[in-house]
Design a protein around this motif. Structure first.
Motif: not given
Length: 157
Positions: A82, A95, A156
């Protein structure tokens, strides 16, 4: 001769006229406009994003500053892919597509009694038909830090 139509007034469901955005909300929108322009000019430089994020954290009063600094460390450890950046003048993490996955809102920014750590729609936190996307923070204990790290990793995944 044509009658001129009066402009419509904004009103709520109760018929009261809306006061519009607060000064804090207007400031956040101006910050976001500045950030968007900077992003358009930049080459998505991770170091520049982190510099901006750390500068915003340094401007925060305590206890927001300590919590934001620790959350920055946790997010970087849990999800090194990130990219740190600012979003509406607040620390955020995007992202690879540049979409904000998670963010920290300091209590002082909107004169709230607690800070929040939240996730946007690109976070993979879905659990059934309903799940939380934001957590109130008054301080960070080791158990809270572990939970944040687990949530970021899941977001994520």
């Amino acid at each position: 001769m044509q009658d001129k139509q009066k402009p419509a007034r904004k009103s709520t469901a109760t018929g009261k006229t809306s006061a519009g955005f607060t000064d804090e909300e207007k400031a956040a929108m101006k910050e976001r406009a500045k950030e968007s322009k900077a992003e358009a000019r930049a080459t998505k430089d991770r170091a520049a994003g982190e510099r901006d994020l750390l500068a915003k954290i340094a401007e925060m009063p305590e206890p927001d500053r300590s919590m934001a600094g620790r959350i920055h460390e946790i997010v970087q450890e849990a999800a090194p892919d990130l990219s740190p950046k600012t979003w509406y003048g607040m620390p955020a993490y995007a992202n690879g597509e540049g979409k904000v996955v998670c963010f920290f809102t300091p209590a002082a920014k909107f004169k709230e009694r607690y800070a929040t750590f939240g996730f946007n729609a690109d976070a993979h936190l879905d659990e059934g038909n309903m799940w939380p996307t934001s957590w109130a923070l008054t301080r960070l204990e080791p158990a809270d830090e572990k939970r944040i790290a687990a949530l970021v990793r899941k977001a994520v995944s």
